[in-house]
Scaffold this active site. Structure first.
Site, PDB file in Angstrom:
ATOM      1  N   LYS A 196       9.608  28.417  62.322  1.00  7.67           N
ATOM      2  CA  LYS A 196      10.642  28.612  61.299  1.00  7.67           C
ATOM      3  C   LYS A 196      10.812  27.389  60.407  1.00  7.67           C
ATOM      4  O   LYS A 196      11.003  27.535  59.205  1.00  7.67           O
ATOM      5  CB  LYS A 196      11.956  29.007  61.966  1.00  7.67           C
ATOM      6  CG  LYS A 196      12.802  27.836  62.247  1.00  7.67           C
ATOM      7  CD  LYS A 196      13.986  28.047  63.067  1.00  7.67           C
ATOM      8  CE  LYS A 196      14.179  26.675  63.674  1.00  7.67           C
ATOM      9  NZ  LYS A 196      15.499  26.298  63.955  1.00  7.67           N
ATOM     10  N   THR A 197      10.712  26.196  60.992  1.00  7.85           N
ATOM     11  CA  THR A 197      10.835  25.010  60.145  1.00  7.85           C
ATOM     12  C   THR A 197       9.690  24.963  59.150  1.00  7.85           C
ATOM     13  O   THR A 197       9.849  24.588  57.990  1.00  7.85           O
ATOM     14  CB  THR A 197      10.837  23.730  60.994  1.00  7.85           C
ATOM     15  OG1 THR A 197      11.788  23.881  62.039  1.00  7.85           O
ATOM     16  CG2 THR A 197      11.221  22.525  60.161  1.00  7.85           C
ATOM     17  N   ASP A 242      19.681  26.740  58.178  1.00 13.39           N
ATOM     18  CA  ASP A 242      18.907  26.766  59.416  1.00 13.39           C
ATOM     19  C   ASP A 242      19.835  27.122  60.579  1.00 13.39           C
ATOM     20  O   ASP A 242      21.034  26.884  60.502  1.00 13.39           O
ATOM     21  CB  ASP A 242      18.308  25.363  59.622  1.00 13.39           C
ATOM     22  CG  ASP A 242      17.253  25.356  60.700  1.00 13.39           C
ATOM     23  OD1 ASP A 242      16.774  26.443  61.068  1.00 13.39           O
ATOM     24  OD2 ASP A 242      16.908  24.257  61.174  1.00 13.39           O
ATOM     25  N   GLU A 243      19.296  27.662  61.634  1.00 13.59           N
ATOM     26  CA  GLU A 243      20.089  27.986  62.835  1.00 13.59           C
ATOM     27  C   GLU A 243      21.332  28.806  62.476  1.00 13.59           C
ATOM     28  O   GLU A 243      22.442  28.512  62.920  1.00 13.59           O
ATOM     29  CB  GLU A 243      20.520  26.702  63.565  1.00 13.59           C
ATOM     30  CG  GLU A 243      19.395  25.762  63.917  1.00 13.59           C
ATOM     31  CD  GLU A 243      18.636  26.165  65.156  1.00 13.59           C
ATOM     32  OE1 GLU A 243      18.771  27.329  65.602  1.00 13.59           O
ATOM     33  OE2 GLU A 243      17.887  25.329  65.682  1.00 13.59           O
ATOM     34  N   GLN A 248      19.040  33.171  70.325  1.00 17.97           N
ATOM     35  CA  GLN A 248      19.242  31.760  70.650  1.00 17.97           C
ATOM     36  C   GLN A 248      20.622  31.275  70.246  1.00 17.97           C
ATOM     37  O   GLN A 248      20.838  30.082  70.030  1.00 17.97           O
ATOM     38  CB  GLN A 248      18.160  30.904  69.987  1.00 17.97           C
ATOM     39  CG  GLN A 248      16.775  31.185  70.526  1.00 17.97           C
ATOM     40  CD  GLN A 248      15.753  30.204  69.997  1.00 17.97           C
ATOM     41  OE1 GLN A 248      15.781  29.023  70.303  1.00 17.97           O
ATOM     42  NE2 GLN A 248      14.821  30.705  69.192  1.00 17.97           N
ATOM     43  N   ARG A 277      11.117  27.006  75.906  1.00 17.65           N
ATOM     44  CA  ARG A 277      10.753  25.623  75.575  1.00 17.65           C
ATOM     45  C   ARG A 277       9.366  25.278  76.099  1.00 17.65           C
ATOM     46  O   ARG A 277       8.754  24.303  75.692  1.00 17.65           O
ATOM     47  CB  ARG A 277      11.739  24.609  76.193  1.00 17.65           C
ATOM     48  CG  ARG A 277      13.176  24.651  75.727  1.00 17.65           C
ATOM     49  CD  ARG A 277      13.309  24.681  74.259  1.00 17.65           C
ATOM     50  NE  ARG A 277      13.405  26.076  73.797  1.00 17.65           N
ATOM     51  CZ  ARG A 277      13.220  26.458  72.536  1.00 17.65           C
ATOM     52  NH1 ARG A 277      12.907  25.579  71.637  1.00 17.65           N
ATOM     53  NH2 ARG A 277      13.328  27.719  72.192  1.00 17.65           N
TER      54      ARG A 277
END
Length: 761
Positions: A33-34, A220-221, A251, A604
């Site tokens: 995504k980044t 973001d997020e 998330q 992760r």
DNA sequence: CGTACTAGTCTTTTT
DNA sequence: GACTAGTACG
């Protein structure tokens, strides 16, 4: 013709290439995504002709902001400095510094952290004669924070709960708390958001100015936004409607601090006509790990249906072990890590230990110390929250303005100079009656009745601060801080108090001095006030970056956004993870939130995931016997490889380093930088967040000091100040110092590497 | 006014 | 179990 978007997969390209109108990118864990966000910025600037000045990207952490800034720099290069890439809070500060006077506040406000808020609340409750046994500060602060996140001010709160007796105390406390903040010229974290929204609502022309400017907004997020943040973004994006949000409802793990998962789930109805793109291809983990993650998260209701997939085939199973107690768990995990290292299967830095609560780090730490294995614990006490650092900052704040009572009161008797609680109360009362600030009142100590001998001590304190102020004027912030440390003999105080941790605390003070010096070097125009502002918005998490040589230990919350080749997920017991609070809660969403947390933890892992639980564990001083976590039971048995009790059976297949080089843009361990002391990293993150005065500092900028390509007499162009003439170029210790007389902004001295001056031809 | 002991809280996570 | 704030005493 080649495009920046060629580097993306189909879905990513679809997302990054969608320019007009609202866009929701559902970005599963590890789906890049980044990458999409940064490429989108680059695409806007380079291929759509959008002025960087018109773009804003908002993140939650300084770390994320720094990372995005760095990557945008890398792709776009010159010219992207004008893009706003900041956290929500830093963005708000930047706006409020400029305009908050329009809603009746002082532009020069200070920012209180949670610790400061607590101090204020204590005094509030005392003033209200509330027995702290029945009403705790934390409860009241929690309630106020919730109200603020819902954009409810003290007056509205009182109105709304007029008939609710149980809320009366909170309402009164809220009112008084805000009064005290205002008296101290301070805002707390939640105020930053709330008041920015209030500013926009009360001053349409200010809002229009920013609406007009920011034609493209990215968040973001997004699943972690609260109602205030939602409103902020909604207002900003209203004119152009080009709002792009990225997030993953699976998330969303910050409900406890006000995050509203409804923001992401309801995006399409809040922003009609929104395009939705799902990124489901995962570039991080093996199929087994993803299957386990999918199996767990599938038990949640009310989520956007999605299923992560990968074309990786490597098939280590997910290992699961049950230990008799938590000490054996720690032993098992650490010895497995040592085994991996000795067999050359993994470096220490490839391994991360994840747990639900910070307290769990203890036993691991003990093992690492015993075995001499290098480790790093992320989180714990924030650098800026440590007592010695807060003391020094309180001195600096007092020297800087003296308007902040909390700071003055903190240090008036630190180190001990014979000014006790009684004296402080008398000064405070006098100040209240006379309508003065606390520090002002100190200056009039000999006029305050009943101080007696203490008056001279208070005056001595005022003289001390005055001498620091003089030093600040003459020698600058760093020298002043050094003088403070020397004059107060603070280090000796620490030694006498506790020789054991004195050296660490002294080290922290040295780090603070270094950071301040770094700040001065990097931003010659920066003031002490600015430094203090920045310091308030930095957390330790920002230092959780590339450390290739140590085992990383952290909570699952801290691990969000990170990835590690080998992850040890520990303490998987009902009561620990999910925590007992969520198990006993009547709100079923609390368990779902814990499940999302488990999902974050599992995802992760890149190559191998080890899960473990203990039959017995010490929790808050008593031994608990908890069953294996319900989340583990949600993973189909065939996906797990169980170790015999008390023993991890380790990596069956060999570790293939080829996975790693094929991963796109790994976050951890990609530059092999030697590890810097924790705080140096903080400093970098701090700088990356940008000067809040409006000058933008580039994280990537080097201070190497190559000679600039312009000379004295040349006309140059500066991003912010416009055109000017170079008056002087001097070689400083680390960089060239350039003096420029700008046509519009007047004469400025700046460092060449940062100023990015361009010669006009 | 400062020190030494006691009691209570904390353990969810952060800007 | 550890840390902190609050209280009693010197």
């Amino acid at each position: 013709m080649s495009s920046i978007l060629d580097n993306l997969n189909d879905k990513q390209r679809e997302a990054a290439g969608h320019i007009d109108g609202p866009l929701l990118i559902i970005a599963g864990a590890g789906s890049g995504k980044t990458r999409v966000l940064t490429h989108r910025v680059a695409y806007l600037i380079k291929e759509c002709g959008v002025n960087p000045y018109n773009i804003m990207a908002i993140t939650f952490t300084n770390k994320a902001a720094g990372e995005m800034r760095e990557r945008v720099d890398r792709i776009v290069g010159e010219g992207c400095e004008a893009v706003w890439v900041q956290t929500f809070h830093a963005t708000c500060v930047r706006i409020l510094r400029r305009h908050i006077h329009e809603i009746g506040f002082d532009n020069n406000f200070t920012i209180y952290d949670t610790d400061d808020s607590k101090t204020v609340m204590k005094r509030v409750l005392k003033k209200l004669n509330v027995d702290p046994k029945y009403v705790r500060e934390s409860t009241v602060l929690r309630a106020i924070s919730d109200a603020k996140n819902d954009l409810i001010g003290p007056d509205e709160y009182a109105d709304r709960y007029r008939n609710d007796y149980s809320k009366r105390t909170i309402s009164q406390a809220y009112d008084l708390y805000q009064d005290m903040l205002r008296d101290n010229n301070a805002l707390d974290f939640d105020d930053l958001l709330r008041l920015t929204v209030a500013l926009f609502k009360n001053c349409p022309e200010v809002l229009e100015n920013y609406q007009h400017r920011f034609k493209y907004i990215m968040v973001d997020e997004y699943q972690d936004t609260n109602n205030a943040q939602f409103e902020l973004v909604r207002l900003l994006a209203k004119e152009h409607g080009n709002l792009c949000v990225v997030g993953d409802d699976d998330q969303s793990i910050y409900k406890f601090r006000g995050a509203n998962i409804g923001n992401i789930l309801g995006f399409e109805s809040n922003f009609p006509g929104a395009k939705v793109v799902k990124l489901e291809q995962n570039y991080r983990s093996t199929k087994n790990i993803l299957d386990a993650a999918n199996a767990v998260i599938a038990n949640n209701t009310g989520r956007k249906p999605k299923r992560l997939w990968t074309d990786r085939e490597e098939e280590d199973p997910v290992f699961f072990s049950i230990y008799d107690n938590s000490a054996e768990e720690a032993e098992g995990v650490v010895s497995e890590i040592e085994r991996l290292k000795s067999k050359g299967l993994a470096d220490y830095g490839d391994c991360a230990i994840l747990y639900r609560t910070n307290a769990q780090s203890r036993e691991f730490e003990a093992r690492f110390v015993r075995d001499g294995v290098p480790y790093f614990i992320v989180g714990g006490v924030n650098f800026y929250s440590r007592r010695e650092v807060k003391d020094m900052l309180a001195y600096l704040k007092t020297v800087d303005s003296g308007r902040d009572d909390v700071s003055v009161r903190r240090i008036i008797n630190v180190p001990k100079r014979g000014i006790g609680a009684t004296t402080i109360e008398k000064i405070a009362t006098f100040a209240d009656d006379a309508g003065l600030g606390f520090y002002e009142a100190c200056g009039m100590a000999d006029e305050i009745p009943g101080l007696g001998k203490a008056a001279s001590k208070v005056l001595a304190f005022v003289n001390l601060i005055d001498s620091f102020r003089k030093c600040l004027e003459e020698n600058g912030p760093t020298e002043t801080l050094k003088m403070i440390v020397d004059e107060t003999d603070y280090q000796n105080e620490l030694k006498e108090e506790d020789a054991d941790d004195a050296s660490e605390r002294i080290g922290n003070i040295d780090e603070l001095i270094n950071t301040l010096r770094q700040f001065e070097d990097d931003e010659p125009e920066g003031t002490l006030s600015q430094f203090l502002e920045d310091a308030a918005l930095v957390s330790d998490l920002d230092s959780a970056d590339e450390d290739t040589s140590r085992v990383m230990l952290m909570t699952v919350h801290s691990a969000k956004g990170l990835e590690f080749p080998r992850v040890f997920l520990c303490g998987m017991e009902d009561g620990v993870f999910p925590g007992y609070m969520s198990i006993n809660s009547d709100d079923p969403d609390d368990i779902e939130e814990e499940r999302r947390l488990a999902y974050v933890a599992i995802t992760r892992a890149q190559d191998v995931l080890y899960i473990s639980s203990a039959r017995a564990r010490m929790v808050r001083g008593e031994t608990q016997y908890n069953p294996v976590s319900r989340f583990i039971k949600e993973i189909p048995e065939e996906m797990l490889e169980r170790g015999p009790s008390g023993n991890i059976i380790g990596g069956r297949t060999s570790y293939k380093s080829s996975y790693r080089s094929s991963m796109p843009e790994r976050k951890i361990a990609d530059d092999g930088k030697p590890q810097a002391p924790i705080f140096k990293k903080n400093a970098r993150a701090l700088m990356a967040s940008g000067g809040l005065s409006g000058s933008v500092i580039q994280k990537g900028a080097t201070l190497a000091g190559t000679k600039p390509d312009y000379e004295v007499g040349d006309r140059v162009m500066h991003l912010k100040f416009g055109e000017g003439e170079v008056l002087a170029i001097e070689k400083g210790p680390r960089d060239y110092q350039v003096t420029v007389n700008f046509d519009n902004a007047g004469q400025k001295i700046m460092y060449a590497a940062f100023a990015k001056l361009e010669k006009m031809r």
